[in-house]
Design a protein around this motif. Structure first.
Motif, PDB file in Angstrom:
ATOM      1  N   GLN A 168       0.832  -1.214   0.000  1.00 24.62           N
ATOM      2  CA  GLN A 168       0.000   0.000   0.000  1.00 24.62           C
ATOM      3  C   GLN A 168       0.864   1.260   0.000  1.00 24.62           C
ATOM      4  O   GLN A 168       0.573   2.220  -0.711  1.00 24.62           O
ATOM      5  CB  GLN A 168      -0.925   0.003   1.228  1.00 24.62           C
ATOM      6  N   ILE A 169       1.949   1.225   0.779  1.00 22.71           N
ATOM      7  CA  ILE A 169       2.834   2.400   0.813  1.00 22.71           C
ATOM      8  C   ILE A 169       3.515   2.574  -0.548  1.00 22.71           C
ATOM      9  O   ILE A 169       3.589   3.671  -1.097  1.00 22.71           O
ATOM     10  CB  ILE A 169       3.881   2.274   1.944  1.00 22.71           C
ATOM     11  N   ALA A 170       3.986   1.453  -1.103  1.00 30.01           N
ATOM     12  CA  ALA A 170       4.644   1.508  -2.414  1.00 30.01           C
ATOM     13  C   ALA A 170       3.689   2.059  -3.470  1.00 30.01           C
ATOM     14  O   ALA A 170       4.078   2.872  -4.316  1.00 30.01           O
ATOM     15  CB  ALA A 170       5.142   0.121  -2.813  1.00 30.01           C
ATOM     16  N   ASN A 171       2.433   1.647  -3.412  1.00 29.34           N
ATOM     17  CA  ASN A 171       1.450   2.140  -4.384  1.00 29.34           C
ATOM     18  C   ASN A 171       1.184   3.632  -4.225  1.00 29.34           C
ATOM     19  O   ASN A 171       0.959   4.336  -5.205  1.00 29.34           O
ATOM     20  CB  ASN A 171       0.125   1.385  -4.240  1.00 29.34           C
ATOM     21  N   ALA A 172       1.207   4.092  -2.990  1.00 33.14           N
ATOM     22  CA  ALA A 172       1.005   5.533  -2.769  1.00 33.14           C
ATOM     23  C   ALA A 172       2.165   6.303  -3.372  1.00 33.14           C
ATOM     24  O   ALA A 172       1.975   7.319  -4.036  1.00 33.14           O
ATOM     25  CB  ALA A 172       0.880   5.830  -1.271  1.00 33.14           C
ATOM     26  N   ILE A 173       3.388   5.819  -3.166  1.00 35.35           N
ATOM     27  CA  ILE A 173       4.568   6.551  -3.636  1.00 35.35           C
ATOM     28  C   ILE A 173       4.695   6.498  -5.156  1.00 35.35           C
ATOM     29  O   ILE A 173       4.901   7.513  -5.807  1.00 35.35           O
ATOM     30  CB  ILE A 173       5.851   5.976  -2.992  1.00 35.35           C
ATOM     31  N   ILE A 186      12.789   2.994   0.920  1.00 39.83           N
ATOM     32  CA  ILE A 186      11.988   4.095   1.473  1.00 39.83           C
ATOM     33  C   ILE A 186      11.018   3.557   2.531  1.00 39.83           C
ATOM     34  O   ILE A 186      10.895   4.104   3.629  1.00 39.83           O
ATOM     35  CB  ILE A 186      11.215   4.831   0.350  1.00 39.83           C
ATOM     36  N   VAL A 187      10.355   2.452   2.200  1.00 41.69           N
ATOM     37  CA  VAL A 187       9.395   1.868   3.144  1.00 41.69           C
ATOM     38  C   VAL A 187      10.126   1.446   4.425  1.00 41.69           C
ATOM     39  O   VAL A 187       9.671   1.726   5.542  1.00 41.69           O
ATOM     40  CB  VAL A 187       8.648   0.671   2.502  1.00 41.69           C
ATOM     41  N   SER A 188      11.291   0.824   4.272  1.00 48.89           N
ATOM     42  CA  SER A 188      12.054   0.380   5.454  1.00 48.89           C
ATOM     43  C   SER A 188      12.412   1.566   6.327  1.00 48.89           C
ATOM     44  O   SER A 188      12.301   1.510   7.554  1.00 48.89           O
ATOM     45  CB  SER A 188      13.356  -0.320   5.055  1.00 48.89           C
ATOM     46  N   ASP A 205      12.138  -1.219  -7.528  1.00 46.99           N
ATOM     47  CA  ASP A 205      11.558  -1.951  -6.388  1.00 46.99           C
ATOM     48  C   ASP A 205      12.478  -1.836  -5.169  1.00 46.99           C
ATOM     49  O   ASP A 205      12.018  -1.676  -4.042  1.00 46.99           O
ATOM     50  CB  ASP A 205      11.368  -3.431  -6.742  1.00 46.99           C
ATOM     51  N   ASP A 206      13.784  -1.914  -5.406  1.00 49.77           N
ATOM     52  CA  ASP A 206      14.737  -1.829  -4.295  1.00 49.77           C
ATOM     53  C   ASP A 206      14.667  -0.469  -3.608  1.00 49.77           C
ATOM     54  O   ASP A 206      14.725  -0.372  -2.385  1.00 49.77           O
ATOM     55  CB  ASP A 206      16.178  -2.024  -4.803  1.00 49.77           C
TER      56      ASP A 206
END
Ligand code: HEC
Length: 202
Positions: A127-132, A163-165, A157-158
């Motif tokens: 979800q966070i990746a999709n927002a970004i 960023i998420v981490s 993806d990396d």
């Protein structure tokens, strides 16, 4: 087509306005644009461009991509609250033009710290990746307005994982940003407006 003049404007709402002879700029104050390109993060200056550690790399990217210049309260006014970085802005961004309508639609850069109730603590990595990268809101329905996700859409993806981490390591802050304001409604909180204007003169 020749662009003879381009002006970047950012404004804050201020004061009350008279109803006669509407001057679209009368309620606005021009901000120093240098304040708008600052991108504060939790630990300023800890750039690590070559770092392969996921969290350090994430911090580097968050700083580089300017997430804090919108998601840290006060950043728009040049006075970011670094005791609560990335916990969302009480100053919104107009996504319809306040120059044409009196009360534009406004969104507030959300709390992207890991607080479960008011931040992104309960969001999945996807979800966070999709927002970004795709500007998709949590429930997959709504497009996120004004966040420059188009500029982030080609992050690898990396890099998104980094960023998420990093975002998951930031101090969780309990802070609920104001609810978005529909066009035509008067906002209770201030807002800025980003826009590029071309002169009609050649
Ligand atoms: C130009 C300002 C701006 C920048 C820069 C920006 N964002 Fe946003 N972001 C927003 C706004 C505004 C919203 C909420 C939009 C809405 O409600 O439709 C948002 C929403 C989000 C959301 C969804 C969370 C939520 O509560 O809606 C996430 C996650 C997010 N941004 C992460 C980031 C990250 C990570 C970066 C840096 C890579 C970033 N943003 C850079 C303005 C920005």
């Amino acid at each position: 087509m020749k662009v003879s003049q381009m002006v970047l404007l950012a404004m804050l709402t201020a004061g009350c306005a008279s109803e006669q002879a509407y001057d679209p700029l009368q309620d606005y104050e021009e901000l120093d644009s240098s304040t708008l390109v600052d991108a504060p993060t939790a630990r300023p200056g800890s750039f690590a461009p070559g770092d392969r550690d996921l969290v350090n790399r994430g911090e580097y990217l968050v700083e580089l991509l300017g997430c804090g210049s919108c998601h840290t309260n006060g950043a728009f006014e040049g006075n970011p609250d670094m005791s609560r970085p990335l916990s969302g802005s009480r100053t919104g961004i107009a996504y319809t033009s306040p120059l044409g309508v009196r009360f534009p639609g406004i969104v507030y850069p959300g709390n992207i710290t890991p607080d479960v109730e008011t931040g992104i603590g309960s969001w999945s990595d996807e979800q966070i990746a999709n927002a970004i990268r795709a500007g998709i809101g949590r429930h997959g329905k709504r497009r996120i307005a004004t966040m420059p996700w188009q500029s982030y859409s080609r992050l690898s993806d990396d890099d998104v994982a980094a960023i998420v981490s990093y975002l998951r390591t930031v101090e969780p802050v309990r802070h609920r940003v104001p609810t978005e304001v529909a066009p035509g409604r008067r906002a209770k909180e201030g807002f800025v407006y980003f826009g590029v204007y071309r002169s009609r003169e050649q």
